[in-house]
Write an enzyme that holds these catalytic residues in place. Structure first.
Site, PDB file in Angstrom:
ATOM      1  N   GLY A  50       0.800  -1.218   0.000  1.00 47.96           N
ATOM      2  CA  GLY A  50       0.000   0.000   0.000  1.00 47.96           C
ATOM      3  C   GLY A  50       0.833   1.268   0.000  1.00 47.96           C
ATOM      4  CB  THR A  51       3.821   2.300   1.922  1.00 50.73           C
ATOM      5  OG1 THR A  51       3.201   1.934   3.163  1.00 50.73           O
ATOM      6  CG2 THR A  51       4.623   3.570   2.112  1.00 50.73           C
ATOM      7  CD  GLN A 157      -7.476  -1.096   6.915  1.00 52.58           C
ATOM      8  OE1 GLN A 157      -8.311  -1.924   7.274  1.00 52.58           O
ATOM      9  NE2 GLN A 157      -6.222  -1.128   7.326  1.00 52.58           N
ATOM     10  CB  SER A 177      -1.896  -3.527   0.835  1.00 51.76           C
ATOM     11  OG  SER A 177      -0.788  -4.113   1.484  1.00 51.76           O
ATOM     12  N   GLY A 178      -1.691  -6.720  -0.242  1.00 51.84           N
ATOM     13  CA  GLY A 178      -1.927  -8.145   0.017  1.00 51.84           C
ATOM     14  C   GLY A 178      -2.264  -8.470   1.458  1.00 51.84           C
ATOM     15  CG  HIS A 179      -0.226  -6.552   4.899  1.00 50.72           C
ATOM     16  ND1 HIS A 179      -0.452  -5.992   6.136  1.00 50.72           N
ATOM     17  CD2 HIS A 179       0.232  -5.548   4.122  1.00 50.72           C
ATOM     18  CE1 HIS A 179      -0.131  -4.702   6.087  1.00 50.72           C
ATOM     19  NE2 HIS A 179       0.286  -4.415   4.891  1.00 50.72           N
ATOM     20  CB  CYS A 303       2.290   5.327  23.209  1.00 53.22           C
ATOM     21  SG  CYS A 303       0.643   4.628  23.182  1.00 53.22           S
TER      22      CYS A 303
HETATM   23  N1  PLP Z   1      -3.289   2.590   3.314  1.00 51.47           N
HETATM   24  C1  PLP Z   1      -4.073   2.132   4.292  1.00 51.47           C
HETATM   25  C2  PLP Z   1      -5.484   2.632   4.405  1.00 51.47           C
HETATM   26  C3  PLP Z   1      -3.592   1.193   5.209  1.00 51.47           C
HETATM   27  O1  PLP Z   1      -4.381   0.758   6.199  1.00 51.47           O
HETATM   28  C4  PLP Z   1      -2.251   0.737   5.079  1.00 51.47           C
HETATM   29  C5  PLP Z   1      -1.676  -0.217   6.039  1.00 51.47           C
HETATM   30  O2  PLP Z   1      -2.134  -0.397   7.113  1.00 51.47           O
HETATM   31  C6  PLP Z   1      -1.473   1.251   4.028  1.00 51.47           C
HETATM   32  C7  PLP Z   1      -2.029   2.165   3.167  1.00 51.47           C
HETATM   33  C8  PLP Z   1      -0.057   0.821   3.833  1.00 51.47           C
HETATM   34  O3  PLP Z   1      -0.011  -0.461   3.265  1.00 51.47           O
HETATM   35  P1  PLP Z   1       1.317  -1.376   3.381  1.00 51.47           P
HETATM   36  O4  PLP Z   1       1.422  -1.776   4.816  1.00 51.47           O
HETATM   37  O5  PLP Z   1       1.040  -2.524   2.458  1.00 51.47           O
HETATM   38  O6  PLP Z   1       2.449  -0.546   2.911  1.00 51.47           O
END
Ligand code: PLP
Length: 363
Positions: A50-51, A157, A177-179, A303
């Site tokens: 995702g990033t 998400q 994103s796969g995970h 935190c």
């Molecule tokens: N965008 C959203 C809405 C997410 O929840 C996340 C990860 O939690 C990401 C992007 C980033 O994805 P990745 O962890 O595959 O880089």
């Protein structure tokens, strides 16, 4: 994935037969991912998650449209990945506008009517990662297009939890994103609408049709494809099951404290997410008290050195700091059961007492 680790070592760009076996596996995964979101296979670009997908869409889209303007707009509740991509652009002199959300966490639509005319890309997520609140992406895409901007939708998400129709959403860039859908970490995809401008971030080689250089992560891509296929097959049953289970979960939470505040409660939400504050029980304390009793939840708040910073998402929704620092996210998944919700009900009152015994307030 295991079989590919053992038996699919060739580089998918190689012309020999072994290379072509790896290529075929990638292309099969591309079909599976495209089918999950109703896109064409050639619109799927494999990335590391995702990033990276968010960076490729927002930065790569803004770079490609610089002749029109050096401005993007992102909603105030985007994931850190999108804020990070916007930061890259800001460092290069682009202007980043922030679109406000209302008390339910939904983007204020009129803000999209007031987009500056040099805005090139608008980022609006499909489902929020903290609250599960769903955004009216199709309507936003229409307004963005009317203003001459393209729409990037972070669907990380949402994918696998609700049905996604790329065409109906009207997004130009969509990221998964796969995970987040039962697949592996380190594999994801940017869905790029045919003909949409994009300047690649990683260059030097022609992978993914010149849109993302780098030798493909074959096992990760295979895992993403299989996860997409499973998610698509299970969606119709899993959605209602999770929604019913979440309603049980909310009853359990409320029974433990009638003062409970569920964030985004009045907005459409993902079926599996509850973000709620127990007033007076700081999120890190309750998280640890629940963890000690076998329940894993997450805190949106960060935190640092013993103090808790309220989540920017809840802050953007107008949640008071003293309530925001008490927010926890309870997530359900395909393995969650009624018995697990019942187990939470048994330990929650005691965990709440323990957490409230430690602290009240923001530090
Ligand atoms: N965008 C959203 C809405 C997410 O929840 C996340 C990860 O939690 C990401 C992007 C980033 O994805 P990745 O962890 O595959 O880089």
């Amino acid at each position: 994935m295991r079989a590919s680790l053992e038996d699919l070592h060739a580089n998918a760009s190689s012309m020999h037969r072994e290379g072509q076996r790896a290529r075929a596996a990638i292309e099969h995964a591309r079909d599976q991912v495209a089918a999950l979101v109703g896109a064409r296979p050639d619109e799927v670009i494999f990335v590391s998650g995702g990033t990276e997908g968010d960076h490729l869409a927002l930065v790569g889209g803004a770079w490609a449209r610089q002749a029109r303007g050096r401005r993007v707009a992102i909603s105030a509740v985007e994931h850190h990945a999108v804020h990070g991509a916007a930061e890259v652009l800001a460092e290069q002199g682009f202007t980043v506008d922030h679109l406000p959300v209302d008390g339910n966490g939904m983007v204020v639509m009129s803000a999209l009517d007031g987009l500056a005319e040099d805005t090139t890309v608008v980022s609006l997520m499909l489902a929020n990662n903290e609250t599960g609140v769903l955004q009216p992406v199709a309507e936003a895409a229409e307004r963005a297009h009317h203003a001459g901007a393209l729409l990037h939708c972070d669907a990380v998400q949402a994918a696998g939890k609700i049905a996604i129709d790329f065409r109906a959403l009207g997004a130009d860039y969509l990221v998964i994103s796969g995970h987040k859908l039962g697949g592996p970490k380190g594999a994801g995809a940017l869905i790029l609408k045919h003909g949409t401008p994009l300047k690649p971030l990683f260059r030097g080689s022609a992978h993914e049709r010149g849109r993302r250089g780098g030798t493909e992560n074959v096992p990760g891509i295979i895992g993403l494809g299989v996860a997409a296929e499973h998610a698509r097959a299970e969606l119709a049953e899993e959605g209602p099951r999770l929604r019913a289970l979440r309603s049980e979960l909310e009853q359990v939470l409320r029974a433990a404290d009638p003062e409970l505040v569920v964030h985004g409660e009045r907005a459409p939400r993902l079926p599996n997410t509850v973000n709620a504050s127990f007033p007076g029980a700081r999120s890190d304390h309750l998280l640890l008290a629940l963890d000690a009793r076998g329940v894993a939840v997450s805190a949106g708040a960060a935190c640092a050195s013993g103090a808790v910073e309220p989540s920017p998402v809840l802050t953007a929704m107008g949640v008071a700091p003293e309530l925001a620092v008490c927010a926890l996210r309870f997530s359900l998944g395909r393995t969650s059961t009624t018995d697990e919700v019942a187990a939470l009900a048994r330990v929650l009152p005691e965990a709440l007492r323990a957490a409230r015994g430690v602290s009240v307030g923001t530090s």
